[in-house]
Motif scaffolding. Structure first.
Motif: not given
Length: 112
Positions: A7, A29, A25, A52-58
């Motif tokens: 991260e 993946e 992770r 894909c996604t990110d830390r904010d769960c987008n």
């Protein structure tokens, strides 16, 4: 010595066992390019390829289609083609992965 992307950036320290975050992770993946159905807080359902996604769960979906009414399967309803779509994490109610796309993924199918 293994190089891992974490991260906070690249790291070159060795891990004797997989941490819970690296296991999560790896599972995430394994879902890349699988069909997903995401229900949103406003009642819409988006179906598309998980990119894909990110830390904010987008979540980013490719080849996305929008269904105005909640559906039980991936093929019901009249879709509106969106193409590439970003779903804000705070609008995600639930995420389902299409069963057919999991069967060819090692570790996720019912026979594994």
């Amino acid at each position: 010595m293994a190089t891992m992307i974490e991260e906070n950036g690249p790291s070159t320290h060795e891990h004797s066992h997989a941490s819970p975050s690296s296991q999560a992770r790896q599972k995430l993946e394994g879902l890349l390019n699988k069909n997903m159905k995401i229900r949103m807080t406003d009642g819409r359902t988006l179906v598309g390829l998980f990119l894909c996604t990110d830390r904010d769960c987008n979540v980013i979906l490719g080849s996305a289609q929008e269904f105005l009414k909640s559906t039980d399967t991936f093929s019901q309803g009249e879709p509106r083609v969106l193409g590439l779509a970003m779903i804000p994490g705070h609008h995600v109610v639930s995420i389902e992965v299409e069963a057919d796309s999991l069967e060819d993924t090692h570790g996720f199918g019912p026979n594994h």
